[in-house]
Design a protein around this motif. Structure first.
Motif, mmCIF file in Angstrom:
data_model
loop_
_atom_site.group_PDB
_atom_site.id
_atom_site.type_symbol
_atom_site.label_atom_id
_atom_site.label_comp_id
_atom_site.label_asym_id
_atom_site.label_seq_id
_atom_site.Cartn_x
_atom_site.Cartn_y
_atom_site.Cartn_z
ATOM 1 N N THR A 49 47.594 40.764 44.869
ATOM 2 C CA THR A 49 46.192 40.350 44.900
ATOM 3 C C THR A 49 45.441 41.081 43.796
ATOM 4 O O THR A 49 45.560 42.296 43.656
ATOM 5 C CB THR A 49 45.552 40.686 46.260
ATOM 6 N N VAL A 50 44.690 40.325 43.010
ATOM 7 C CA VAL A 50 43.837 40.884 41.962
ATOM 8 C C VAL A 50 42.391 40.666 42.402
ATOM 9 O O VAL A 50 41.995 39.543 42.698
ATOM 10 C CB VAL A 50 44.098 40.201 40.601
ATOM 11 N N THR A 51 41.619 41.741 42.461
ATOM 12 C CA THR A 51 40.213 41.676 42.854
ATOM 13 C C THR A 51 39.345 42.117 41.683
ATOM 14 O O THR A 51 39.626 43.129 41.045
ATOM 15 C CB THR A 51 39.941 42.567 44.081
ATOM 16 N N ILE A 52 38.281 41.349 41.434
ATOM 17 C CA ILE A 52 37.354 41.624 40.336
ATOM 18 C C ILE A 52 35.975 41.880 40.941
ATOM 19 O O ILE A 52 35.464 41.040 41.694
ATOM 20 C CB ILE A 52 37.321 40.439 39.354
ATOM 21 N N ASN A 53 35.386 43.044 40.619
ATOM 22 C CA ASN A 53 34.075 43.445 41.130
ATOM 23 C C ASN A 53 33.049 43.378 40.005
ATOM 24 O O ASN A 53 33.271 43.934 38.924
ATOM 25 C CB ASN A 53 34.117 44.880 41.663
ATOM 26 N N ASN A 54 31.920 42.729 40.278
ATOM 27 C CA ASN A 54 30.834 42.654 39.301
ATOM 28 C C ASN A 54 30.002 43.933 39.377
ATOM 29 O O ASN A 54 29.232 44.139 40.307
ATOM 30 C CB ASN A 54 29.944 41.441 39.564
ATOM 31 N N LYS A 55 30.155 44.797 38.377
ATOM 32 C CA LYS A 55 29.387 46.040 38.296
ATOM 33 C C LYS A 55 28.263 45.945 37.266
ATOM 34 O O LYS A 55 27.662 46.957 36.902
ATOM 35 C CB LYS A 55 30.315 47.210 37.958
ATOM 36 N N LEU A 56 28.002 44.720 36.790
ATOM 37 C CA LEU A 56 26.895 44.506 35.857
ATOM 38 C C LEU A 56 25.579 44.503 36.635
ATOM 39 O O LEU A 56 25.563 44.370 37.860
ATOM 40 C CB LEU A 56 27.047 43.160 35.145
ATOM 41 N N ASN A 57 24.488 44.579 35.934
ATOM 42 C CA ASN A 57 23.165 44.448 36.550
ATOM 43 C C ASN A 57 22.666 43.023 36.411
ATOM 44 O O ASN A 57 21.463 42.781 36.348
ATOM 45 C CB ASN A 57 22.179 45.437 35.912
ATOM 46 N N MET A 58 23.592 42.086 36.316
ATOM 47 C CA MET A 58 23.259 40.669 36.154
ATOM 48 C C MET A 58 24.417 39.833 36.664
ATOM 49 O O MET A 58 25.485 40.359 36.988
ATOM 50 C CB MET A 58 22.972 40.354 34.680
ATOM 51 N N LYS A 59 24.205 38.526 36.719
ATOM 52 C CA LYS A 59 25.235 37.602 37.174
ATOM 53 C C LYS A 59 26.399 37.590 36.182
ATOM 54 O O LYS A 59 26.206 37.646 34.968
ATOM 55 C CB LYS A 59 24.640 36.192 37.297
ATOM 56 N N LEU A 60 27.628 37.542 36.713
ATOM 57 C CA LEU A 60 28.852 37.525 35.913
ATOM 58 C C LEU A 60 29.572 36.203 36.107
ATOM 59 O O LEU A 60 29.790 35.773 37.245
ATOM 60 C CB LEU A 60 29.773 38.678 36.326
ATOM 61 N N GLY A 61 29.933 35.550 35.014
ATOM 62 C CA GLY A 61 30.776 34.364 35.077
ATOM 63 C C GLY A 61 32.186 34.742 34.661
ATOM 64 O O GLY A 61 32.375 35.559 33.762
#
Length: 156
Positions: A49-61
């Motif tokens: 399983t590969v999990t990707i976390n959005n650590k930006l201060n904005m929406k991530l595509g």
């Protein structure tokens, strides 16, 4: 031809062959893990399983794929996560490679590419069954298996 007409040497060879086949079948059924924990296996796991976390201060595509699978475009809000799983039954011979395109808007569109799972890089030292990535503007960081390790973005 009846079995009574088989020569003794052929009969012995057939018994040895069937014994070897049985030993191989037993080893494969145990996945070479007799006496080992799952993390100590000499083979990569079948499912990762590969999990990707959005650590930006904005929406991530993001758009992730390999040469056979395309997971489509996904949007993550700040702090959200997304995962995909893959099954690799031929893990002895083939090293999986999954890559992603990441995009966000910071006054203008930003696009980066990164190989999110590389079998030879990520297994076995860091990602046994789970590979977790935090996505920052400066770089992606693998946070599974000890201290976070950050990597540069690939050239577009």
């Amino acid at each position: 031809m009846s079995t009574s007409s088989i020569s003794p040497s052929k009969s012995k060879m057939m018994r040895v062959s069937s014994s070897l086949f049985m030993i191989l079948a037993i080893l494969l059924s145990f996945n070479f893990k007799v006496g080992m924990s799952d993390d100590d296996s000499i083979l990569p796991p079948k499912e990762i399983t590969v999990t990707i976390n959005n650590k930006l201060n904005m929406k991530l595509g993001l758009h992730c794929k390999d040469k056979h699978s395309d997971f489509g475009f996904v949007e993550l809000q700040v702090g959200e996560s997304w995962s995909f799983e893959f099954y690799n039954p031929f893990r002895i011979w083939f090293s999986p490679l999954y890559w992603c395109m990441f995009t966000w808007y910071n006054e203008q569109e930003v696009v980066h590419y990164f190989d999110i799972y590389v079998g030879k890089r990520d297994w076995p030292n860091r990602c046994s069954y789970l590979c977790v990535w935090d996505i920052f503007e400066a770089h992606p960081c693998r946070v599974t298996g000890g201290e976070p390790e950050c990597f540069p973005w690939k050239n577009n």
